[in-house]
Design a protein around this motif. Structure first.
Motif, short mmCIF file in Angstrom:
data_model
loop_
_atom_site.label_atom_id
_atom_site.label_comp_id
_atom_site.label_asym_id
_atom_site.label_seq_id
_atom_site.Cartn_x
_atom_site.Cartn_y
_atom_site.Cartn_z
N MET A 7 22.41 -22.78 28.51
CA MET A 7 21.53 -23.46 27.57
C MET A 7 21.81 -24.95 27.57
N ASP A 8 20.73 -25.71 27.45
CA ASP A 8 20.83 -27.15 27.29
C ASP A 8 19.90 -27.53 26.14
N VAL A 9 20.44 -28.20 25.13
CA VAL A 9 19.64 -28.62 23.97
C VAL A 9 19.62 -30.13 23.92
N SER A 10 18.42 -30.68 23.81
CA SER A 10 18.29 -32.13 23.73
C SER A 10 17.35 -32.48 22.58
N SER A 11 17.53 -33.69 22.03
CA SER A 11 16.70 -34.15 20.92
C SER A 11 16.26 -35.57 21.18
N ASP A 12 15.06 -35.90 20.74
CA ASP A 12 14.59 -37.27 20.80
C ASP A 12 13.47 -37.44 19.78
N THR A 13 12.95 -38.64 19.68
CA THR A 13 11.86 -38.94 18.75
C THR A 13 10.63 -39.29 19.57
N GLU A 14 9.53 -38.68 19.22
CA GLU A 14 8.27 -38.94 19.92
C GLU A 14 7.31 -39.61 18.94
N THR A 15 6.77 -40.76 19.34
CA THR A 15 5.87 -41.51 18.47
C THR A 15 4.52 -41.68 19.16
N THR A 16 3.46 -41.36 18.41
CA THR A 16 2.09 -41.59 18.87
C THR A 16 1.42 -42.51 17.86
N ARG A 17 0.13 -42.80 18.04
CA ARG A 17 -0.59 -43.62 17.07
C ARG A 17 -0.69 -42.93 15.71
N ALA A 18 -0.73 -41.60 15.74
CA ALA A 18 -0.95 -40.84 14.50
C ALA A 18 0.32 -40.44 13.78
N CYS A 19 1.44 -40.30 14.51
CA CYS A 19 2.62 -39.76 13.84
C CYS A 19 3.90 -40.01 14.64
N THR A 20 5.01 -39.68 13.97
CA THR A 20 6.33 -39.68 14.61
C THR A 20 6.95 -38.31 14.35
N VAL A 21 7.46 -37.70 15.42
CA VAL A 21 8.05 -36.37 15.33
C VAL A 21 9.44 -36.38 15.96
N ASN A 22 10.42 -35.83 15.24
CA ASN A 22 11.73 -35.58 15.86
C ASN A 22 11.60 -34.27 16.62
N ARG A 23 11.87 -34.34 17.92
CA ARG A 23 11.67 -33.18 18.78
C ARG A 23 13.00 -32.66 19.31
N THR A 24 13.18 -31.34 19.26
CA THR A 24 14.34 -30.69 19.85
C THR A 24 13.84 -29.74 20.93
N VAL A 25 14.47 -29.80 22.09
CA VAL A 25 14.09 -28.93 23.20
C VAL A 25 15.30 -28.07 23.56
#
Length: 189
Positions: free
Chosen positions: A150-168
């Motif tokens: 398993m590999d778990v990574s996190s980052d923040t994704e920003t678009t014009r409409a929103c910002t989401v903290n993403r975990t994969v």
């Protein structure tokens, strides 16, 4: 040539034929025996937490296979032949949850020879004890039956409409060998 030399030659030829006939149909050590397949499952799970804004969450919903290790069954859309040359069944799925979306998609494929490659994953082979060797994203991974990487990574994704903290969560599980008779073909309705 005398009769005893001819008889000796005939015996040698018969022995060679018997030995070579005994070798056909045998798989190299480490591969599942005839009538069985090795099952490798690769799941990528995306989870999102909304930081700000309003994001329309995408939805996907196709689950073409279900694997049950307890009952040793695999049911789903099986787009490959099930026969004595089948070595490996590879399941690959993506799941979305939280603010990153909902639902999932997956597919099965069959391998009849090694190495087997799907995208950036390559199954190289098996050792005598059944350990599977594969490479994924330029990493060499060894998995014994029942083991998981398993590999778990996190980052923040920003678009014009929103910002989401993403975990994969990227998960590769080698379940081991299972009987081909436990594979059931189903279809979407």
């Amino acid at each position: 040539m005398n009769a005893s030399a001819a008889a000796c030659g005939a015996v040698i030829v018969l022995l060679l034929l018997a030995v070579s006939a005994g070798c056909t149909g045998q798989r190299p050590e480490g591969l599942p025996p005839s009538g069985q397949y090795a099952f490798l499952d690769h799941q990528v799970i995306y989870t999102g937490t909304l930081v700000n804004g309003t994001c329309p969450a995408p939805a996907i919903n196709v689950s073409p296979y279900i694997f049950d290790a307890d009952t040793k069954t695999l049911a789903g859309i099986v787009p490959f032949e099930i026969n004595d040359t089948l070595h490996l069944v590879y399941g690959e799925s993506t799941t979305l949850s939280g603010a990153y979306g909902r639902g999932g998609y997956g597919e099965l494929s069959g391998a009849y020879a090694l190495p087997y490659t799907s995208g950036n994953l390559t199954v190289s082979g098996f050792t005598k004890d059944g350990t599977m060797y594969l490479s994924y994203n330029n990493r060499t991974i060894a998995l014994a039956p029942g083991m998981q990487w398993m590999d778990v990574s996190s980052d923040t994704e920003t678009t014009r409409a929103c910002t989401v903290n993403r975990t994969v969560a990227d998960i590769i599980t080698y379940y081991g060998n299972y009987p081909q008779s436990g594979i059931a073909r189903t279809r979407l309705v």
